[in-house]
Design an enzyme around this catalytic site. Structure first.
Site, mmCIF file in Angstrom:
data_model
loop_
_atom_site.group_PDB
_atom_site.id
_atom_site.type_symbol
_atom_site.label_atom_id
_atom_site.label_comp_id
_atom_site.label_asym_id
_atom_site.label_seq_id
_atom_site.Cartn_x
_atom_site.Cartn_y
_atom_site.Cartn_z
ATOM 1 N N ARG A 1 0.886 -1.181 0.000
ATOM 2 C CA ARG A 1 0.000 0.000 0.000
ATOM 3 C C ARG A 1 0.909 1.211 0.000
ATOM 4 O O ARG A 1 1.712 1.407 0.931
ATOM 5 C CB ARG A 1 -0.927 0.002 1.210
ATOM 6 C CG ARG A 1 -1.647 1.328 1.382
ATOM 7 C CD ARG A 1 -2.793 1.299 2.346
ATOM 8 N NE ARG A 1 -3.948 0.647 1.763
ATOM 9 C CZ ARG A 1 -5.198 0.768 2.219
ATOM 10 N NH1 ARG A 1 -5.441 1.518 3.265
ATOM 11 N NH2 ARG A 1 -6.193 0.136 1.632
ATOM 12 N N HIS B 1 -7.139 0.959 -6.752
ATOM 13 C CA HIS B 1 -7.406 0.118 -5.574
ATOM 14 C C HIS B 1 -8.116 -1.161 -6.058
ATOM 15 O O HIS B 1 -9.289 -1.390 -5.747
ATOM 16 C CB HIS B 1 -8.256 0.894 -4.568
ATOM 17 C CG HIS B 1 -8.313 0.295 -3.197
ATOM 18 N ND1 HIS B 1 -7.556 -0.804 -2.816
ATOM 19 C CD2 HIS B 1 -9.047 0.636 -2.098
ATOM 20 C CE1 HIS B 1 -7.831 -1.101 -1.554
ATOM 21 N NE2 HIS B 1 -8.726 -0.257 -1.093
ATOM 22 N N GLN C 1 -10.145 -3.751 -3.717
ATOM 23 C CA GLN C 1 -11.469 -3.320 -3.274
ATOM 24 C C GLN C 1 -12.527 -3.665 -4.316
ATOM 25 O O GLN C 1 -13.657 -4.035 -3.977
ATOM 26 C CB GLN C 1 -11.463 -1.803 -3.012
ATOM 27 C CG GLN C 1 -12.789 -1.267 -2.516
ATOM 28 C CD GLN C 1 -13.153 -1.775 -1.122
ATOM 29 O OE1 GLN C 1 -12.363 -1.651 -0.197
ATOM 30 N NE2 GLN C 1 -14.351 -2.346 -0.978
ATOM 31 N N ASP D 1 -16.961 7.517 -2.132
ATOM 32 C CA ASP D 1 -15.728 7.439 -1.322
ATOM 33 C C ASP D 1 -15.486 8.819 -0.720
ATOM 34 O O ASP D 1 -16.144 9.798 -1.085
ATOM 35 C CB ASP D 1 -14.569 7.006 -2.244
ATOM 36 C CG ASP D 1 -13.272 6.708 -1.511
ATOM 37 O OD1 ASP D 1 -13.285 6.614 -0.263
ATOM 38 O OD2 ASP D 1 -12.232 6.571 -2.185
ATOM 39 N N CYS E 1 -16.222 2.061 -0.019
ATOM 40 C CA CYS E 1 -15.091 1.194 0.347
ATOM 41 C C CYS E 1 -14.743 1.317 1.831
ATOM 42 O O CYS E 1 -14.114 0.418 2.383
ATOM 43 C CB CYS E 1 -13.886 1.501 -0.528
ATOM 44 S SG CYS E 1 -13.259 3.178 -0.350
ATOM 45 N N ARG F 1 -13.848 -8.295 1.487
ATOM 46 C CA ARG F 1 -12.409 -8.091 1.263
ATOM 47 C C ARG F 1 -11.652 -9.354 1.659
ATOM 48 O O ARG F 1 -10.697 -9.770 0.998
ATOM 49 C CB ARG F 1 -11.891 -6.899 2.098
ATOM 50 C CG ARG F 1 -12.437 -5.539 1.707
ATOM 51 C CD ARG F 1 -11.934 -5.097 0.344
ATOM 52 N NE ARG F 1 -10.485 -5.084 0.248
ATOM 53 C CZ ARG F 1 -9.683 -4.099 0.681
ATOM 54 N NH1 ARG F 1 -10.218 -3.020 1.232
ATOM 55 N NH2 ARG F 1 -8.365 -4.166 0.541
HETATM 56 N N1 NVA Z 1 -9.675 6.931 -1.822
HETATM 57 C C1 NVA Z 1 -9.371 6.489 -0.478
HETATM 58 C C2 NVA Z 1 -9.640 5.030 -0.330
HETATM 59 C C3 NVA Z 1 -9.389 4.482 1.049
HETATM 60 C C4 NVA Z 1 -9.628 3.011 1.140
HETATM 61 C C5 NVA Z 1 -7.920 6.805 -0.154
HETATM 62 O O1 NVA Z 1 -7.056 6.600 -1.026
HETATM 63 O O2 NVA Z 1 -7.634 7.277 0.942
HETATM 64 N N1 CP Z 2 -11.315 0.086 1.996
HETATM 65 C C1 CP Z 2 -10.068 -0.003 2.490
HETATM 66 O O1 CP Z 2 -9.109 -0.250 1.752
HETATM 67 O O2 CP Z 2 -9.985 0.133 3.832
HETATM 68 P P1 CP Z 2 -8.643 0.322 4.697
HETATM 69 O O3 CP Z 2 -8.055 1.636 4.319
HETATM 70 O O4 CP Z 2 -9.109 0.256 6.114
HETATM 71 O O5 CP Z 2 -7.697 -0.805 4.360
#
Ligand code: NVA
Ligand code: CP
Length: 307
Positions: A104, A131, A134, A219, A259, A287
């Site tokens: 990540r 992502h 997801q 989101d 998500c 997930r």
């Molecule tokens: N768009 C959000 C998704 C979090 C799961 C982010 O990147 O923070």
């Molecule tokens: N939706 C998602 O990826 O959640 P987290 O940021 O908690 O991993």
């Protein structure tokens, strides 16, 4: 055969994605009926988190454990990555000790650079651009509740961010229509939009976009790494809040996904996640199942070759 990575939904064929989702549904059933098997016994997943996570970490970590394997949480703060060890060197070393690596990160190039030198599968656990994990869970959830998404209409409401980009790739891979409703200046990656052709359209009118929609997904307005823009975005995104009234304009059987984590009172109204049309808890649980299927696909592909 060269090693398979999962940096984007386009790293799998539409048929492979369908197989992963069917396997996820099967793994969920096996877990519920106590028939789980240790298909990744003795295998180890490394997980590099440069950003915060609840669901992604839990689902990968619990998933590896369920399948008889193990996972190792790696934060840049505690590894040599945080002290400047090159990605290429880290990738070679980690490949020699691990069976897969999940990352990540911020720049998507971090993933592609790491994957270039890896001899084990690399999984995108979220980048600034995409992502894909997801989307496996989202598509599993839709399939469970409504059957095939092919030919249906999904609507993305809000920021043209990493999730929105992955929805565009999903529209192509799963053959559904995607309407994106976002404020001007917050559109998704234009290259992805161009590649998707007729399947994807963009508007700044959320009420119009949701007419007849089978799926609405949204989101946060400011993603991880954009915290300094959060206040400024608030006013621009206000007309894009998803409420029960907005869902009422969609198809009678519409599903609402997010998500998570969600900011109630911002991108979702205070009460809409409690509406029966919202399926976010099932989506979050999936997930776990979807990524277990993905881990099997990448680490033990023989499981898929025998149907
Ligand atoms: N768009 C959000 C998704 C979090 C799961 C982010 O990147 O923070
Ligand atoms: N939706 C998602 O990826 O959640 P987290 O940021 O908690 O991993």
């Amino acid at each position: 055969m060269s090693v398979r990575h999962f940096l984007s939904l386009t790293d799998c064929s539409p048929t492979e994605l369908q197989l992963i989702i069917q396997r996820a549904i099967e793994l969920k059933r096996q877990r519920q009926t106590g028939q789980a098997q240790e298909t990744l016994k003795g295998r180890v997943l490394g997980m590099i988190f440069e950003k915060a996570s609840t669901r992604t970490r839990l689902s990968f970590e619990a998933g590896m454990f369920h399948l008889g394997g193990h996972s190792i949480f790696l934060s840049p703060r505690d590894t040599q990555l945080g002290r400047g060890e090159p990605l290429a060197d880290s990738s070679i070393v980690m490949s020699s000790m691990l069976d897969a690596v999940m990352i990540r990160t911020f720049a998507h190039a971090t993933l592609t650079e790491f994957a270039k030198h890896a001899t084990v599968p690399v999984i995108n656990g979220l980048s600034d651009d995409l992502h894909p994990c997801q989307l496996l869970a989202d598509l599993q959830t839709f399939t469970e509740l409504r059957g095939a998404i092919q030919g249906k209409t999904a609507v993305w409401i809000g920021d043209g961010n990493n999730m929105c980009n992955s929805y565009i790739e999903a529209a192509v891979q799963f053959d559904f229509n995607l309407r994106i409703a976002c404020p001007k200046g917050y559109e998704p990656d234009p290259q992805l939009v161009a590649c998707a052709g007729q399947r994807v359209s963009i508007t700044d009118d959320p009420q119009q976009a949701v007419q007849g929609a089978h799926l609405i997904s949204t989101d946060v307005w400011a993603s991880m790494g954009q915290e300094d823009q959060a206040q400024a975005r608030m006013a621009e995104f206000r007309p894009f809040q998803v409420s029960k009234e907005l869902l009422d304009l969609a198809a009678d059987d519409v599903l609402l996904m997010h998500c998570l984590p969600a900011h109630r009172g911002e991108e979702v109204s205070l009460d809409v996640l409690d509406d029966p049309r919202a399926v976010v808890w099932q989506q979050a649980e999936n997930r776990l199942h979807a990524q277990k299927a993905l881990l099997e696909f990448l680490i033990n592909p023989a499981l898929y070759q025998h149907g």
